[in-house]
Design a protein around this motif. Structure first.
Motif, short mmCIF file in Angstrom:
data_model
loop_
_atom_site.label_atom_id
_atom_site.label_comp_id
_atom_site.label_asym_id
_atom_site.label_seq_id
_atom_site.Cartn_x
_atom_site.Cartn_y
_atom_site.Cartn_z
N PRO A 86 -25.96 -8.05 -24.80
CA PRO A 86 -26.85 -9.07 -24.76
C PRO A 86 -28.48 -9.03 -24.43
O PRO A 86 -28.13 -7.88 -23.26
N VAL A 87 -28.90 -9.70 -24.19
CA VAL A 87 -30.13 -9.62 -24.17
C VAL A 87 -30.81 -10.12 -22.94
O VAL A 87 -32.13 -9.78 -22.20
N ALA A 88 -30.02 -11.57 -22.85
CA ALA A 88 -30.06 -12.22 -21.61
C ALA A 88 -28.87 -12.53 -20.77
O ALA A 88 -27.85 -12.78 -21.74
N TYR A 89 -29.26 -13.48 -20.17
CA TYR A 89 -27.91 -14.49 -19.51
C TYR A 89 -28.41 -15.19 -18.30
O TYR A 89 -29.64 -15.32 -18.27
N GLN A 123 -34.98 -9.61 -18.03
CA GLN A 123 -34.75 -8.05 -17.90
C GLN A 123 -34.24 -6.50 -18.72
O GLN A 123 -33.19 -7.66 -17.72
N PRO A 124 -34.66 -6.17 -18.94
CA PRO A 124 -33.26 -5.28 -19.30
C PRO A 124 -32.74 -4.17 -18.09
O PRO A 124 -31.69 -4.28 -18.08
N GLU A 125 -33.21 -4.50 -16.76
CA GLU A 125 -32.39 -3.70 -15.60
C GLU A 125 -31.72 -4.12 -15.75
O GLU A 125 -30.79 -3.86 -14.98
N ARG A 126 -31.45 -5.03 -15.62
CA ARG A 126 -31.38 -6.66 -14.78
C ARG A 126 -29.75 -6.81 -15.33
O ARG A 126 -29.35 -6.59 -14.94
N CYS A 127 -30.35 -6.65 -16.92
CA CYS A 127 -29.34 -6.97 -17.98
C CYS A 127 -27.57 -5.77 -17.22
O CYS A 127 -27.19 -6.03 -17.75
N VAL A 128 -28.81 -4.98 -17.84
CA VAL A 128 -27.38 -3.31 -17.95
C VAL A 128 -26.97 -3.51 -16.12
O VAL A 128 -25.78 -2.93 -16.20
N LEU A 188 -28.18 -11.45 -7.29
CA LEU A 188 -28.98 -12.16 -7.42
C LEU A 188 -30.04 -13.00 -6.63
O LEU A 188 -30.67 -14.11 -5.98
N GLY A 189 -29.17 -12.62 -5.60
CA GLY A 189 -29.73 -13.27 -4.17
C GLY A 189 -29.32 -14.57 -4.06
O GLY A 189 -30.52 -15.41 -2.86
N LEU A 190 -28.74 -14.52 -4.50
CA LEU A 190 -28.30 -16.16 -4.10
C LEU A 190 -27.53 -16.07 -2.77
O LEU A 190 -26.07 -15.46 -2.22
N ASP A 191 -27.72 -17.91 -1.98
CA ASP A 191 -27.54 -17.78 -0.31
C ASP A 191 -26.09 -18.41 -0.90
O ASP A 191 -25.71 -18.73 -1.21
N GLU A 192 -25.44 -18.19 0.54
CA GLU A 192 -23.86 -19.58 0.65
C GLU A 192 -23.90 -20.91 0.35
O GLU A 192 -22.59 -21.06 -0.18
N LYS A 193 -25.05 -21.28 -0.34
CA LYS A 193 -24.89 -22.69 -1.02
C LYS A 193 -25.24 -22.40 -2.11
O LYS A 193 -24.78 -23.81 -2.68
N LEU A 194 -25.14 -21.93 -3.05
CA LEU A 194 -25.28 -21.18 -4.30
C LEU A 194 -24.72 -20.98 -4.97
O LEU A 194 -23.85 -19.71 -4.19
N GLU A 195 -23.55 -21.40 -4.97
CA GLU A 195 -22.39 -20.40 -5.59
C GLU A 195 -22.02 -20.57 -7.78
O GLU A 195 -22.31 -21.45 -8.17
#
Length: 190
Positions: free
Chosen positions: A81-84, A52-57, A134-141
């Motif tokens: 970049p157009v994606a990550y 999504q362009p808004e998130r890429c920005v 990205l909304g990652l919790d503490e178990k996702l590094e």
């Protein structure tokens, strides 16, 4: 065939923003990572695809682009970049990912190169801010970000001279990547 693909797979830092990549296409490349080797076959890596362009920005300013190019602030608008792909270790599965990250990122980028795209593995990341975005919790590094797009620059491989391996750009904007000679990296032949 594989040598040509590896040679084409450079660290691209300038892209044609008019050419988009679908999340389905990126998922195909991630499937190559999924099928690749994994230390102890633990497979602790997960991936977040951002198109999504808004998130890429929002992600773009949280990345460092080219340490050896000290006067370059990164790709200009229209060349970003157009994606990550966020490469993430799931601590619920394992605390050690061994060398899985490098294998996985190479597999993803080889898939992209095969399909006419390119990217750059980025370790200089404001990990806390990207993880929050990205909304990652503490178990996702968050380990790395792979920037993706249609390359809009020429990258060439040169032979390193006098041990100088710093990449550079010439007056035409061509990105030069010096590689050590083969006889320097092979230290034993039986």
């Amino acid at each position: 065939m594989i040598k040509e693909l590896i040679t084409r797979n450079r660290s691209y830092r300038r892209f044609d923003e008019a050419v988009k990549i679908s999340s389905e296409q990126i998922t195909k490349w991630i499937d190559l990572a999924r099928l690749s080797a994994s230390g102890r076959n633990a497979q602790p890596l997960k991936y977040a695809i951002v198109t999504q362009p808004e998130r890429c920005v929002k992600i773009f300013p949280l990345l460092g682009w080219a340490g050896y190019l000290s006067n370059w602030k990164g790709p200009a608008e229209g060349e970003r970049p157009v994606a990550y792909v966020a490469v993430i270790k799931d601590h619920n599965i394992a605390d050690n990912h061994y060398c899985d990250d490098g294998i996985a990122m190479q597999s993803i980028l080889l898939g992209a190169a095969e399909d006419g795209f390119g990217g750059c593995m980025i370790g200089s990341v404001n990990k806390a801010k990207v993880a929050k975005l990205l909304g990652l919790d503490e178990k996702l590094e968050l380990l790395y970000i792979i920037a993706l797009g249609k390359p809009a620059e020429e990258v060439v491989i040169d032979e390193a001279k006098d041990g100088n391996i710093k990449y550079w750009r010439d007056e035409n904007g061509v990105h030069h990547v010096p590689k050590r000679p083969l006889d320097e990296v092979v230290i034993l032949k039986d």
